[in-house]
Design an enzyme around this catalytic site. Structure first.
Site, PDB file in Angstrom:
ATOM      1  N   LYS A  34      -6.982   3.491  -3.213  1.00 46.78           N
ATOM      2  CA  LYS A  34      -7.407   3.475  -1.808  1.00 46.78           C
ATOM      3  C   LYS A  34      -7.629   4.900  -1.341  1.00 46.78           C
ATOM      4  O   LYS A  34      -6.876   5.804  -1.708  1.00 46.78           O
ATOM      5  CB  LYS A  34      -6.321   2.772  -0.988  1.00 46.78           C
ATOM      6  CG  LYS A  34      -6.525   2.726   0.509  1.00 46.78           C
ATOM      7  CD  LYS A  34      -5.370   1.948   1.146  1.00 46.78           C
ATOM      8  CE  LYS A  34      -5.375   2.062   2.661  1.00 46.78           C
ATOM      9  NZ  LYS A  34      -4.225   1.357   3.277  1.00 46.78           N
ATOM     10  N   LYS A  80     -10.513   0.417  -2.401  1.00 45.96           N
ATOM     11  CA  LYS A  80     -10.355   0.170  -0.974  1.00 45.96           C
ATOM     12  C   LYS A  80     -10.630   1.433  -0.174  1.00 45.96           C
ATOM     13  O   LYS A  80      -9.801   2.339  -0.140  1.00 45.96           O
ATOM     14  CB  LYS A  80      -8.946  -0.343  -0.667  1.00 45.96           C
ATOM     15  CG  LYS A  80      -8.701  -0.611   0.826  1.00 45.96           C
ATOM     16  CD  LYS A  80      -7.300  -1.139   1.079  1.00 45.96           C
ATOM     17  CE  LYS A  80      -7.002  -1.266   2.560  1.00 45.96           C
ATOM     18  NZ  LYS A  80      -5.632  -1.774   2.828  1.00 45.96           N
ATOM     19  N   ASP A  90       0.858  -1.183   0.000  1.00 44.80           N
ATOM     20  CA  ASP A  90       0.000   0.000   0.000  1.00 44.80           C
ATOM     21  C   ASP A  90       0.898   1.237   0.000  1.00 44.80           C
ATOM     22  O   ASP A  90       1.436   1.622   1.046  1.00 44.80           O
ATOM     23  CB  ASP A  90      -0.901   0.014   1.239  1.00 44.80           C
ATOM     24  CG  ASP A  90      -1.977  -1.068   1.197  1.00 44.80           C
ATOM     25  OD1 ASP A  90      -1.725  -2.132   0.611  1.00 44.80           O
ATOM     26  OD2 ASP A  90      -3.060  -0.842   1.769  1.00 44.80           O
TER      27      ASP A  90
END
Length: 308
Positions: free
Chosen positions: A208, A244, A145
Site C-alpha cells: 500500500k 492499494k 494494514d
C-alpha cells in the site's frame, strides 16, 4: 533475496514522464464510465481514521459500505441485484468491535480492516506493534494494514525491515496483511521499489502506498514503480500480491485512472477486490454523484445522496 534489490536503478525522469501521460488519458464515457465506477466501488476500503471517531459514525459508515450507491440508481443501471458493496471497512483498532457488530447487524459479510503497527508514524517498539496487531485480530479484524519503520529503509537495513514485516505477518495469523510503505517519506523511487520487494518477500498480501497522513500520498510515479515490483515478484515466484493506493484519491476520474493503470501494468486479473483496493474516505461521494448524473442527467443536490 537481497540480490533482487542490490543493483536496482529507477530512471526517475522516465517514470515521471510516464506518469504525466497517465494524467492525460481520456476517461471513458456513458455506460462504460458507469461500469468502471461501479468496479471502483467494489474495490474501495471505506475508511474513517479520525481522532473523533465514535460508534455512531462507524455504524453510519458500515451502513454506507453495504449500500454504497442509492438503490434506485442501481435499478436504473440494472445492477440492483449484483450485490455491489465496498470491499472493506477500515478503522482504528479501538473501533473494530463497533464495525464488526454494525456489519453483523446489517447482515453482510464485508470484512473489517484495521490499521495497526504504530499507524501512522511507525515510531513504536516492535513488541507494541505486534501486540496491537494481535488485539485488532482478536477484536474481529480480518485485514490488517500495518505501517513499516521508515528509518529501516532510509538506513538501508533491508534484513531488519524483512524481519519486522515477517513478524507482523506472523502476528496477523489468518488475517490478510497490507503493508503500508509511506512512500512519501522513503526518499527515492529506488527505495520505494526495494521496500516493495522486501515487503512481498516477507509475506505481505498487499503493498500500500501511504497512510493518508503524509504530505505526499498516492501518486502515479510511485504507483508505476510499485506495480513494476509486483510484476517482477510475480515473474520470480508465481505469487500474486495486491496493490492499494491510498491517500488523496478523491474524484471519480482519479479512481478510474488508477483502475486503468492497474489494467495496463498488471492485467485485468488484478482488477478484483482480492488484488486491488482503493483506500479512500471521500471518494465514494464523488462516484455516487457521477452515477447520479449518468442516470438522471442532472447534478445531485446536497440532500439527494446519503453522506458517504
Amino acid at each position: 533475496e537481497l540480490g533482487w534489490i542490490s543493483k536496482v536503478h529507477v530512471n526517475r525522469p522516465a517514470v515521471v514522464r510516464h506518469a504525466e501521460r497517465i494524467k492525460k488519458w481520456r476517461t471513458v464515457k456513458g455506460n462504460w464510465q458507469a461500469a468502471w465506477l461501479l468496479k471502483a466501488v467494489t474495490c474501495i476500503d471505506l475508511t474513517t481514521l479520525s481522532g473523533d471517531d465514535t460508534p455512531s459514525n462507524v455504524h453510519r459508515l458500515c451502513f454506507k459500505a453495504k449500500h454504497p450507491i442509492r438503490e434506485d440508481l442501481l435499478k436504473a443501471l440494472d445492477m440492483h441485484d449484483k450485490g455491489i458493496t465496498v470491499a472493506a471497512v477500515c478503522v482504528y483498532p479501538a473501533r473494530v468491535t463497533d464495525a464488526v457488530n454494525a456489519l453483523k447487524a446489517a447482515g453482510c459479510n464485508i470484512p473489517v480492516a484495521s490499521v495497526a503497527a504504530g499507524f501512522p508514524s511507525g515510531q513504536t517498539p516492535l513488541e507494541t506493534k505486534l501486540a496491537e496487531i494481535k488485539l485488532a485480530v482478536e477484536y474481529g479484524a480480518r485485514e490488517i494494514d500495518i505501517v513499516i519503520s521508515r528509518s529501516l529503509v532510509l538506513a538501508g537495513q533491508w534484513e531488519g525491515l524483512y524481519e519486522e514485516i515477517r513478524r507482523c505477518r506472523e502476528a496477523c495469523g489468518e488475517a490478510h496483511m497490507k503493508t503500508i510503505l509511506a512512500t512519501g517519506e522513503l526518499g527515492s523511487l529506488a527505495n520505494v521499489y526495494k521496500a516493495s520487494m522486501i515487503a512481498m518477500m516477507a509475506g505481505s498480501d498487499f503493498i500500500k502506498t501511504s497512510t493518508g497522513k503524509e504530505v505526499e500520498n498516492a501518486t502515479f510515479p510511485v504507483g508505476v514503480v510499485m506495480m513494476r515490483a509486483i510484476r517482477e515478484f510475480y515473474w520470480q515466484t508465481g505469487n500474486k500480491v495486491g496493490f492499494k493506493p491510498a491517500g488523496g484519491i478523491r474524484t471519480a476520474k482519479e479512481a478510474v485512472t488508477w483502475l486503468m493503470l492497474v489494467k495496463e501494468e498488471l492485467g485485468a486479473e488484478w482488477l478484483t477486490p482480492e488484488l486491488f483496493r482503493l483506500g479512500a474516505s471521500s471518494l465514494l461521494e464523488d462516484i455516487e454523484k457521477q452515477i447520479f448524473y449518468h442516470v438522471t442527467g442532472s447534478y445531485a443536490l446536497q440532500h439527494d445522496l446519503a453522506m458517504a
